[in-house]
Design a protein around this motif. Structure first.
Motif, PDB file in Angstrom:
ATOM      1  N   ALA A 178       0.825  -1.213   0.000  1.00  0.00           N
ATOM      2  CA  ALA A 178       0.000   0.000   0.000  1.00  0.00           C
ATOM      3  C   ALA A 178       0.856   1.258   0.000  1.00  0.00           C
ATOM      4  O   ALA A 178       0.589   2.213  -0.741  1.00  0.00           O
ATOM      5  CB  ALA A 178      -0.940  -0.005   1.210  1.00  0.00           C
ATOM      6  N   ALA A 179       1.910   1.280   0.821  1.00  0.00           N
ATOM      7  CA  ALA A 179       2.783   2.454   0.880  1.00  0.00           C
ATOM      8  C   ALA A 179       3.530   2.648  -0.433  1.00  0.00           C
ATOM      9  O   ALA A 179       3.737   3.788  -0.881  1.00  0.00           O
ATOM     10  CB  ALA A 179       3.773   2.308   2.031  1.00  0.00           C
TER      11      ALA A 179
ATOM     12  N   GLU B  38       2.456   1.684  -3.430  1.00  0.00           N
ATOM     13  CA  GLU B  38       1.472   2.211  -4.382  1.00  0.00           C
ATOM     14  C   GLU B  38       1.347   3.726  -4.237  1.00  0.00           C
ATOM     15  O   GLU B  38       1.318   4.460  -5.237  1.00  0.00           O
ATOM     16  CB  GLU B  38       0.104   1.561  -4.149  1.00  0.00           C
ATOM     17  CG  GLU B  38      -0.019   0.130  -4.614  1.00  0.00           C
ATOM     18  CD  GLU B  38      -1.424  -0.408  -4.410  1.00  0.00           C
ATOM     19  OE1 GLU B  38      -2.395   0.349  -4.645  1.00  0.00           O
ATOM     20  OE2 GLU B  38      -1.560  -1.579  -3.994  1.00  0.00           O
ATOM     21  N   GLU B  39       1.288   4.196  -3.021  1.00  0.00           N
ATOM     22  CA  GLU B  39       1.126   5.631  -2.795  1.00  0.00           C
ATOM     23  C   GLU B  39       2.330   6.410  -3.321  1.00  0.00           C
ATOM     24  O   GLU B  39       2.181   7.481  -3.919  1.00  0.00           O
ATOM     25  CB  GLU B  39       0.928   5.903  -1.302  1.00  0.00           C
ATOM     26  CG  GLU B  39       0.650   7.362  -0.950  1.00  0.00           C
ATOM     27  CD  GLU B  39      -0.626   7.902  -1.585  1.00  0.00           C
ATOM     28  OE1 GLU B  39      -0.714   9.142  -1.751  1.00  0.00           O
ATOM     29  OE2 GLU B  39      -1.527   7.099  -1.920  1.00  0.00           O
TER      30      GLU B  39
ATOM     31  N   ARG C 265       2.132   6.390  -7.103  1.00  0.00           N
ATOM     32  CA  ARG C 265       0.961   7.170  -7.519  1.00  0.00           C
ATOM     33  C   ARG C 265       1.300   8.661  -7.511  1.00  0.00           C
ATOM     34  O   ARG C 265       0.994   9.396  -8.458  1.00  0.00           O
ATOM     35  CB  ARG C 265      -0.217   6.888  -6.594  1.00  0.00           C
ATOM     36  CG  ARG C 265      -1.497   7.651  -6.973  1.00  0.00           C
ATOM     37  CD  ARG C 265      -2.613   7.399  -5.978  1.00  0.00           C
ATOM     38  NE  ARG C 265      -3.088   6.015  -6.043  1.00  0.00           N
ATOM     39  CZ  ARG C 265      -2.910   5.106  -5.095  1.00  0.00           C
ATOM     40  NH1 ARG C 265      -2.256   5.431  -3.973  1.00  0.00           N
ATOM     41  NH2 ARG C 265      -3.361   3.881  -5.226  1.00  0.00           N
ATOM     42  N   GLU C 266       1.955   9.100  -6.446  1.00  0.00           N
ATOM     43  CA  GLU C 266       2.308  10.511  -6.332  1.00  0.00           C
ATOM     44  C   GLU C 266       3.431  10.900  -7.289  1.00  0.00           C
ATOM     45  O   GLU C 266       3.441  12.004  -7.844  1.00  0.00           O
ATOM     46  CB  GLU C 266       2.719  10.832  -4.891  1.00  0.00           C
ATOM     47  CG  GLU C 266       1.587  10.727  -3.879  1.00  0.00           C
ATOM     48  CD  GLU C 266       0.483  11.731  -4.148  1.00  0.00           C
ATOM     49  OE1 GLU C 266       0.801  12.880  -4.542  1.00  0.00           O
ATOM     50  OE2 GLU C 266      -0.696  11.377  -3.976  1.00  0.00           O
TER      51      GLU C 266
END
Length: 264
Positions: free
Chosen positions: A24-25, A27-28, A31-32
């Motif tokens: 999850a981290a 992906e973030e 994504r950013e």
């Protein structure tokens, strides 16, 4: 934004993927940094997502089991028409096959291998999933380069594996090979001698295109990553080498329209 070439001549880099502990981290972070959206991918080896731009696949990220302490690194996949035959050829040429060949649901068939210098790479026999589907946009892979101690022996391995035409740079102090297929450059091998980082060893480096190298490098640090080699001018654009928060190293480049970066 344009479609990448669909024809995947065997030996062409066609996909990149990353295995991490904190999915999850991670992906973030991407994504950013790159504007990727994420969709589930094949789950045979555990949780796995595909980074997307405008609904088209760019790269894959999977989650390692909690007890697996493997190096966190981006991995280049090379296209093949027959993953099983290519795996046999890898073994006969002095490489090793660590995973597979195995089916990734309906997407295709794959294996993970290492060349004689220890560089890990994947092979991909496409079915429903052809690999990276977009080129020429912020956040898309633009080049793949093997960073190794010296190119002579490992170059012969890849030449035997995929019948590349190998173009060498003749120099007493520069060890560089360009791998060509059907007359076009598709990847490079860079021998750096004693400058090879001990913590990375021989490894494939993925270059991602960005709109602004300096801004992207600053954003990497803001998002918890680090800059390994600050932005500087290369032959075909401004580039930097960075790492994400889990330590996966990659390069970012503003390539000024060049799709093939054989002289980075």
């Amino acid at each position: 934004m344009t479609e990448a070439a669909i024809r995947r001549t065997p030996g062409t880099p066609c996909w990149v993927s990353l295995m991490v502990h904190g999915l999850a981290a991670t992906e973030e972070f991407y994504r950013e940094l790159f504007g990727w959206e994420f969709r589930p991918g094949p789950q045979q080896l555990g949780p796995y997502v595909r980074g997307m731009l405008d609904g088209r696949a760019i790269a894959g990220i999977g989650q390692l089991p909690p007890d697996r302490q493997l190096p966190i690194a981006w991995m280049t996949y090379l296209a093949t028409d027959d993953a099983d035959l290519t795996a046999d050829t890898i073994r006969s040429c002095g490489g090793t096959v660590g995973v597979g060949p195995l089916d990734a649901a309906e997407a295709g068939r794959m294996a993970i291998a290492a060349d004689p210098a220890g560089s890990v790479f994947g092979i991909w026999q496409a079915e429903a999933h052809i690999g990276t589907a977009v080129a020429g946009a912020h956040g898309t892979p633009v080049w793949n380069e093997l960073i190794t101690r010296e190119t002579s022996a490992v170059g012969k391995f890849y030449e035997a594996l995929f019948n590349y035409d190998v173009e060498s740079v003749e120099s007493t102090d520069f060890d560089f090979l360009t791998l060509r297929l059907e007359g076009r450059p598709v990847a490079s091998l860079h021998g750096v001698g004693r400058a090879l980082a001990r913590d990375l060893g021989s490894h494939w480096m993925t270059y991602f295109e960005v709109d602004d190298t300096d801004a992207a490098a600053r954003l990497v640090t803001e998002l918890g990553g680090r800059v390994i080699k600050p932005p500087h001018e290369g032959t075909h654009g401004r580039l930097a080498t960075v790492a994400d928060p889990e330590g996966a190293v990659f390069s970012i480049v503003r390539s000024a329209g060049h799709r093939q970066l054989a002289d980075l």
